[in-house]
Motif scaffolding. Structure first.
Motif, short mmCIF file in Angstrom:
data_model
loop_
_atom_site.label_atom_id
_atom_site.label_comp_id
_atom_site.label_asym_id
_atom_site.label_seq_id
_atom_site.Cartn_x
_atom_site.Cartn_y
_atom_site.Cartn_z
N HIS A 1 0.84 -1.19 0.00
CA HIS A 1 0.00 0.00 0.00
C HIS A 1 0.88 1.24 0.00
CE1 HIS A 1 -3.83 2.01 1.91
NE2 HIS A 1 -3.34 2.70 0.91
N HIS B 1 -4.89 6.07 -5.61
CA HIS B 1 -6.35 6.20 -5.57
C HIS B 1 -6.91 6.28 -6.98
CE1 HIS B 1 -6.41 7.07 -1.25
NE2 HIS B 1 -5.41 7.90 -1.44
N GLU C 1 -6.15 1.76 -5.35
CA GLU C 1 -6.97 1.89 -4.15
C GLU C 1 -8.36 2.37 -4.56
OE1 GLU C 1 -5.36 4.18 -0.84
OE2 GLU C 1 -6.94 3.44 0.49
N HIS D 1 -12.15 2.07 2.15
CA HIS D 1 -11.12 1.98 1.10
C HIS D 1 -10.65 0.53 0.94
CE1 HIS D 1 -9.71 6.46 1.64
NE2 HIS D 1 -11.02 6.35 1.57
N HIS E 1 -7.04 0.17 6.29
CA HIS E 1 -7.23 0.97 7.51
C HIS E 1 -8.68 0.92 8.03
CE1 HIS E 1 -8.51 4.02 4.55
NE2 HIS E 1 -7.31 3.95 4.01
N ASP F 1 1.14 2.65 3.57
CA ASP F 1 0.26 3.71 3.03
C ASP F 1 1.04 5.02 2.93
OD1 ASP F 1 -1.98 4.93 2.05
OD2 ASP F 1 -3.18 4.75 3.87
#
Ligand SMILES: [Zn+2]
Ligand SMILES: [Zn+2]
Length: 364
Positions: free
Chosen positions: A46, A78, A115, A124, A159, A216
């Motif tokens: 990620h 994203h 994502e 997400h 998350h 992330d």
């Protein structure tokens, strides 16, 4: 005339010194043991680049991973959130294409990902091993995740306890039941960035989801994590083959450990197998004196439990590469003593526990 020659020499020296410094790039070697039948890979599934809301070019992610001794990364920009789109307009596959091309000369596996970015519920999701991110972009989450699964993707709930989406308590929604029932939810982040979610350890265990911890990361990695003395959050993957296919097979079969700030979270049998390759006892002539040995890069936090000898039970921390001498009361029976590994979590508040007698002895 003379000055021009001098300039040329200076430029020549500058160019050679730059190329020398590039050749001297150093890679960290991380000691994480293999387990019987499987090789251990350190992965981060990620991360973001300038192609969504990150601040680095995709090749930087490959270099960072290489330097930290990471085996595989997934670039997961994203689909729905593109704050740099006026400056960088490209299709949704471009970030991982650039990283994959660059990684051909580096020993890092780059996995194509994206994502899927929805409000809560359902939140997400990362889709890994995708073929085309562009066709995954849909308003409703079912069409998006369904399309990704149709491409053979591995789906992670990211998350799950992120305060911005789950402000009061961490909930498992009906939408997640639906995804689970469809077979469209495969893994869950029990840790993300600087957060970890104990409740998600129970969800992963009870719903048979693959344990994940990922960075992330949006900015350059050094700005968020101490990757020299410590490590970024990562997922240990136990593969039969060091390849993208090997990682995919291991993820779908749940062979991982989430590795976050020296906490290891995973299925009991996998944590046990990993511990048995991480902790050893050195033989000693006296049966009540032990030397524990930790050849890994993980700090092991042990506690000896014994119902009879509660009063001397205490925590023992063994740093990477260190030995610790430990003396038991002379009349204690080694076969009755249980060892808890306090930083190996199999549930929200449950550590791995194994008999002391199962730790292998090294004979000298
Ligand atoms: Zn997210
Ligand atoms: Zn993200």
């Amino acid at each position: 005339m003379k000055t021009i020659t001098m300039k040329r020499i200076v430029i020549f020296l500058l160019v050679t010194s730059i190329s020398f410094s590039l050749q001297a790039q150093e890679r960290r070697i991380i000691n994480l043991p293999d387990i019987p039948g499987y090789q251990t890979l350190l992965c981060d599934f990620h991360m973001h680049t300038v192609f969504s809301d990150g601040y680095v070019w995709p090749t930087v992610r490959v270099d960072e991973a290489w330097e930290e001794g990471i085996d595989a990364i997934a670039i997961t920009d994203h689909l729905e959130y593109l704050p740099h789109k006026n400056d960088i307009s490209a299709d949704h596959n471009r970030a991982w294409e650039i990283a994959q091309n660059y990684a051909k000369n580096k020993d890092v596996i780059v996995i194509a990902g994206t994502e899927i970015t929805k409000g809560m519920p359902p939140g997400h999701f990362n889709a890994l091993f995708i073929k085309d991110a562009n066709t995954i972009l849909h308003d409703d989450y079912k069409s998006a995740i369904g399309e990704a699964v149709g491409q053979g993707a591995f789906i992670i709930w990211n998350h799950p306890g992120w305060k911005r989406q789950q402000p009061d308590t961490m909930l498992w929604w009906d939408e997640h039941n639906l995804l689970l029932k469809e077979g469209w939810l495969h893994g869950i982040e029990v840790a993300n960035g600087h957060e970890y979610y104990p409740e998600a350890i129970n969800w992963a265990r009870d719903k048979d989801l693959t344990f994940m911890a990922n960075s992330d990361i949006h900015q350059p990695i050094h700005m968020a994590f101490d990757v020299v003395e410590s490590h970024r959050p990562g997922t240990l993957v136990f593969v039969t083959e060091r390849s993208e296919g090997g990682i995919r097979e291991a993820l779908f079969n749940g062979r991982t450990i989430a590795y976050y700030k020296n906490l290891l979270m995973g299925k009991e049998e996998i944590l046990r197998a990993f511990l048995l390759e991480s902790l050893f006892i050195k033989e000693s002539p006296e049966s009540n004196i032990f030397t524990f040995l930790n050849p890994t890069d993980i700090i092991l936090k042990l506690k000896l439990d014994n119902k009879i000898y509660q009063d001397w039970s205490r925590s023992i921390h063994i740093d990477p590469g260190k030995e610790v001498l430990f003396k038991l009361p002379a009349d204690s029976n080694k076969d009755e003593i249980m060892l808890s590994i306090e930083n190996f979590l199999i549930g929200a508040e449950e550590s791995l526990s194994i008999p002391l007698s199962s730790i292998r002895t090294i004979h000298q």
